[in-house]
Design a protein around this motif. Structure first.
Motif, short mmCIF file in Angstrom:
data_model
loop_
_atom_site.label_atom_id
_atom_site.label_comp_id
_atom_site.label_asym_id
_atom_site.label_seq_id
_atom_site.Cartn_x
_atom_site.Cartn_y
_atom_site.Cartn_z
N UNK A 104 39.96 35.21 39.18
CA UNK A 104 39.84 36.50 38.68
C UNK A 104 40.91 37.25 37.72
N UNK A 105 40.81 38.32 37.44
CA UNK A 105 41.85 39.24 36.71
C UNK A 105 41.83 40.67 37.10
N UNK A 139 43.42 34.64 37.02
CA UNK A 139 44.22 33.91 38.28
C UNK A 139 43.01 32.94 38.81
N UNK A 140 43.37 31.76 38.92
CA UNK A 140 42.54 30.53 39.33
C UNK A 140 42.55 30.74 40.82
N UNK A 141 41.60 31.39 41.45
CA UNK A 141 41.49 31.66 42.83
C UNK A 141 40.11 32.40 43.25
N UNK A 190 43.79 40.95 48.19
CA UNK A 190 44.47 40.36 47.16
C UNK A 190 45.91 41.29 47.00
N UNK A 191 47.10 40.57 47.26
CA UNK A 191 48.29 41.49 47.04
C UNK A 191 48.89 41.88 45.79
N UNK A 193 45.09 53.27 39.07
CA UNK A 193 43.46 52.99 38.58
C UNK A 193 43.52 51.67 38.40
N UNK A 194 42.19 51.27 38.77
CA UNK A 194 42.46 49.84 38.60
C UNK A 194 40.91 49.04 38.58
N UNK A 195 40.90 47.97 38.04
CA UNK A 195 39.35 47.18 37.81
C UNK A 195 39.49 45.76 37.81
N UNK A 196 38.57 45.02 37.90
CA UNK A 196 38.62 43.57 38.22
C UNK A 196 37.62 43.03 37.43
N UNK A 197 37.61 41.73 36.91
CA UNK A 197 36.64 40.93 36.56
C UNK A 197 36.70 39.53 37.06
N UNK A 198 35.75 38.87 37.08
CA UNK A 198 35.71 37.62 37.70
C UNK A 198 35.23 36.26 36.67
N UNK A 199 35.55 35.09 36.89
CA UNK A 199 35.03 33.85 36.21
C UNK A 199 34.19 33.11 37.44
#
Length: 888
Positions: free
Chosen positions: A64-65, A88-90, A96-97, A110-116
């Motif tokens: 994720x990032x 982050x390889x998780x 998530x802290x 303000x936040x956003x996230x993407x994943x693999x």
């Protein structure tokens, strides 16, 4: 700035939808500290969670990032100034802290996230979410507590007003409100937010709560008027920590630009106040929660700028409040979640009418009256049931409306609420119409998290009654015993219903808040009250006090928040040290009553003929509970990597179980204690019964149920969840099903056949008919019939094993877990079973099959089970169809 955020969010959502049309993975339900877009959180190191939905079987997050910024535009440019986690390889997507630049109180993020995914494929960014940090220390406040005491003997709901100017309205405008009692915020005549009866409960001599409002969209460039409308609620004279000054408030308005914040105004002596058109009645002690008096002739209901200017205002009073913890509220606001209209109105005497809402509820009433004359006083009385003669029972829930005598006249509650089905309206010349009355169900604003339905209408009725009851008991950030008589957060009632409540609803924040209140109520010697908050003494026993242990563990298992265990572990230890002071020979004995706690119960609210006061039963039940607490403490210590403590609690557990068996077991009749249902079930569940005696004790239990009580429940508040858990673990599905199907007294169908829409306090319907007493049965529908049993925190690993009574042919069950919605739909035909599963990403399923099954089909493909193999299916995320026979 706020309008820019809304525009960006809309663009982000549209772009995200467009990507979703092409992609098979969606990120959704973004949460900070387990809350959606929270304002004013209680930490500068927040935790972030999200869920993943995929059309592809076997999808899992590999990396994720996270990006977090002080400004939306920085996120748009992928240039965050708070934190860019990088890739982050998780597989972690839960709590998530934060590990970025130090955040400051009052700041906005303000936040956003993407994943693999598992193949290394990256997916588009999520929509943007937001959070802000609250005011965390006394030094962050520049406001003072103010009030408007009237000293006229009435409990007024004052309005406090301040005018101010803004040079620009492009920035975020956040208002931090710390009220002692309830409050509502109005800016330029418009109410801020959709919350009601705010804040949640707290122990006022230890803690009060802050709520943060976004006023950006309500502000005008130039002149603005802010009104804080107050009501006493639990801030009643004579209760712990309450001053005899009426409701009080301190508030601080700040304007935010990026990382900079500027104070716009604070509460101080420059504010003005006045009485409003509402007065509170009742002492907020048991059976005296009163109601509200609304004066329709008062102009104080109009908060438009013109009306405010025409009002008569007087200086407020500055009040010195004793020091206590002032912390952000970390549970959702109370909200109106349903509108209910009456099913009938009947005239019972001259000018008197009985309104039947068709269901019990907790909340407000709104009445549009026929034409009234000036000063006409309309009385509304409420109750959850009628007596045997059809009259309203007196539960001392009363509202009054004093007419203006002109125009449209409407009564609606504001700072109190009622628990009721029936309303008697007195001194009204004309019968109101059905469409002139509405009731509003109010509950803490958590999200529903489950659904259940099966082929048996009786099971559906019982499930739905329990589900709705809990909605009626959760106003204020805790679960009360009842909304109309006591309104107390009893630990016993909470323990009895926690597994059910946390399965049916996303109550992580509610329990986090409630556990904080329990910690606040602990005494110096480690003693606990029976309720939290603890405004006055109330009855209970060890099962009530030990809520701090059992609820913490259950909350961890359901939501995966290790921080709860770490935070409350010292309190758990301290309480057990107190318990051991009253365990001279290794078994707990009766401890003394105090000025904050009385009684010493084992079980409670048992049916007629079962002696819940028998000393042998009381002592057995309480020591079984302590044994369970030691087992929980061993597990908690292991989670917290406290190996030495785990060993200590393991020894304590073994020792007390041995003592319980030696003291309470009758090896002639194969019973424990008095041989009642709880006296036999609790030793079995708690691991007290040596293996060589388990079969005989189980036979004694079944005999007690089937022969001595004709297949009925013969237990109470503690016994119902204990028996439910035992039945699930031991696959006693036919026994439980037969007990639930009983239609006579005592039983759930007995309640329903006698008009119940919510569960009762006593099996015979005495006293309260909206009560948190017998709701522990609710987990059975999900864990037994639905077959969903988590064995890893937060449903990371789940056992799917439906327990199917012969009479039920299908069931549809879903639970919204921290990883997403898990759905289990099964149907039988003859001796074959078909099951459709939907498993969210991040979850692993183990599905044991009956030992008689030699092969099964998974998504149409046939698999053989080796003769020496274990009939166990293991699957990960995706959609599956499974079939096999025989299923029993």
């Amino acid at each position: 700035m706020r309008s820019l955020l809304l525009v960006y969010l809309l663009i982000s959502l549209l772009a995200f939808k467009g990507c979703h049309d092409k992609e098979s993975l969606v990120i959704y339900d973004l949460r900070c500290e387990n809350l959606n877009n929270p304002l004013g959180i209680n930490t500068v190191t927040p935790h972030f969670s999200w869920k993943i939905k995929s059309d592809k079987n076997g999808t899992r997050q590999k990396a994720y990032q996270l990006m977090i910024a002080s400004d939306i535009s920085k996120l748009e440019k992928d240039n965050p100034d708070y934190w860019n986690s990088g890739k982050m390889n998780s597989s972690s997507s839960l709590l998530v802290p934060y590990q970025g630049e130090k955040l400051k109180p009052g700041s906005v993020g303000y936040w956003k996230v993407r994943v693999w995914d598992e193949s290394g494929k990256a997916y588009p960014w999520s929509p943007v979410s937001e959070f802000s940090i609250g005011l965390l220390e006394e030094e962050h406040w520049h406001a003072s507590y103010i009030g408007f005491p009237t000293n006229d003997g009435y409990d007024h709901c004052p309005q406090l007003r301040k005018s101010f100017n803004l040079e620009n309205t492009d920035e975020r405008l956040l208002l931090h409100v710390n009220s002692l009692g309830y409050h509502e915020v109005f800016l330029n005549g418009i109410k801020a937010g959709d919350g009601v009866l705010s804040p949640a409960v707290s122990q006022y001599d230890k803690r009060s709560l802050i709520i943060t409002y976004d006023l950006s969209s309500l502000a005008n460039k130039g002149h603005n008027d802010i009104v804080l409308w107050l009501g006493s609620g639990w801030y009643k004279s004579g209760l712990p920590g309450v001053l005899d000054e009426g409701p009080l408030v301190k508030a601080q308005l700040e304007q935010i630009r990026g990382k900079k914040r500027e104070i716009v105004l604070v509460t101080d002596l420059s504010w003005m106040g006045r009485k409003s058109n509402y007065i509170q009645t009742g002492s907020w002690r048991p059976r005296d929660f009163g109601g509200e008096v609304l004066n329709g002739a008062s102009a104080a209901g109009d908060l438009s700028p013109e009306a405010l200017d025409n009002g008569i205002w007087s200086p407020v009073k500055l009040v010195e409040v004793p020091r206590h913890e002032v912390s952000p509220q970390m549970v959702e606001l109370n909200r109106i979640t349903k509108t209910i209209t009456p099913v009938s109105i009947s005239k019972i005497s001259e000018k008197t009418y009985l309104v039947d809402m068709g269901t019990n509820l907790t909340g407000w009433i709104k009445i549009r009256f026929p034409e009234l004359y000036r000063h006409q006083e309309i009385v509304m009385e409420y109750a959850d049931h009628l007596d045997e003669s059809g009259k309203l029972v007196n539960q001392r829930q009363v509202d009054r409306y004093i007419a203006a005598g002109e125009g449209m006249e409407i009564f609606q509650n504001k700072f109190n609420y009622q628990g009721f089905r029936y309303m008697k309206i007195s001194n009204l010349d004309e019968m109101p119409s059905l469409d002139s009355i509405s009731a509003y169900l109010i509950e803490t604003g958590y999200q529903p998290a489950s659904s259940f339905e099966c082929s048996d209408p009786d099971m559906n009725s019982i499930h739905d009654m329990v589900h709705y009851t809990l909605r009626c008991l959760s106003l204020g950030g805790y679960l009360v015993d009842c909304p109309q008589i006591e309104r107390l957060g009893y630990g016993g009632d909470g323990n009895a219903s926690t597994l059910t409540a946390q399965t049916m609803f996303n109550m992580g924040p509610l329990y986090d808040h409630w556990l904080q209140t329990w910690a606040d109520c602990m005494r110096e010697d480690g003693s606990m009250p029976h309720t939290a908050p603890n405004p006055y003494p109330a009855g209970g026993g060890p099962y009530w006090c030990g809520f701090i242990i059992t609820a913490s563990w259950d909350t961890y298992m359901n939501y995966g928040n290790t921080a709860i265990l770490k935070k409350y572990y010292p309190y758990m230890q301290k309480w057990l040290e107190y318990v051991e002071q009253y365990s001279p020979d290794g078994l707990l004995e009766r401890w003394p009553d105090t000025d904050y706690r009385n009684w010493y119960l084992g079980d409670w609210a048992t049916p007629t003929g079962v002696d819940q006061t028998a000393e042998a039963s009381v002592d057995l039940v309480n020591n079984c509970f302590i044994a369970v607490c030691y087992d929980y403490m061993q597990k908690i210590a292991n989670v917290l990597n406290k190996e030495s403590d785990a060993g200590i609690y393991s020894k304590k557990s073994a020792n007390i179980k041995n003592l319980i068996h030696q003291t309470f077991y009758d090896d002639i009749s194969y019973i424990y204690g008095t041989g009642t249902q709880i006296d036999l079930t609790y030793p079995l569940l708690a691991g007290v019964v040596p293996e060589e005696f388990t079969t005989e004790v189980t036979k004694s239990l079944i005999n007690e149920i089937t022969n001595n009580h004709n297949g009925h429940f013969a237990t109470g508040l503690v016994g119902v969840p204990v028996f439910t858990e035992w039945a699930i673990k031991n696959h006693e599905v036919e026994l439980m099903y037969s007990m639930l199907k009983k239609k006579g007294y005592p039983g759930y169908l007995y309640m329903i056949e006698n008009g119940a829409t919510t569960t009762w306090e006593h099996w015979d319907g005495r006293r309260s008919r909206i009560h948190n007493c017998y709701n522990g049965i609710g987990s059975w529908f999900y864990q037994a019939l639905g077959g969903i049993r988590p064995f890893d925190p937060a449903y990371h690993k789940v056992l799917i094993q439906p327990q199917i009574p012969r009479e039920i042919t299908w069931a549809r069950t879903s639970i919204d877990t921290p990883f997403g919605t898990l759905t289990v739909n099964w149907e039988t035909e003859g001796n074959a079973l078909q099951m459709d599963l939907e498993v969210p990403a991040g979850m692993e399923i183990e599905m044991p099959l009956p030992a008689t099954v030699s092969q099964y089909r998974l998504n149409g493909e046939k698999f053989d089970i080796p003769g020496d193999g274990s009939p166990l299916i293991k699957i990960k995320s995706g959609r599956y169809n499974i079939s096999y026979s025989p299923y029993i």
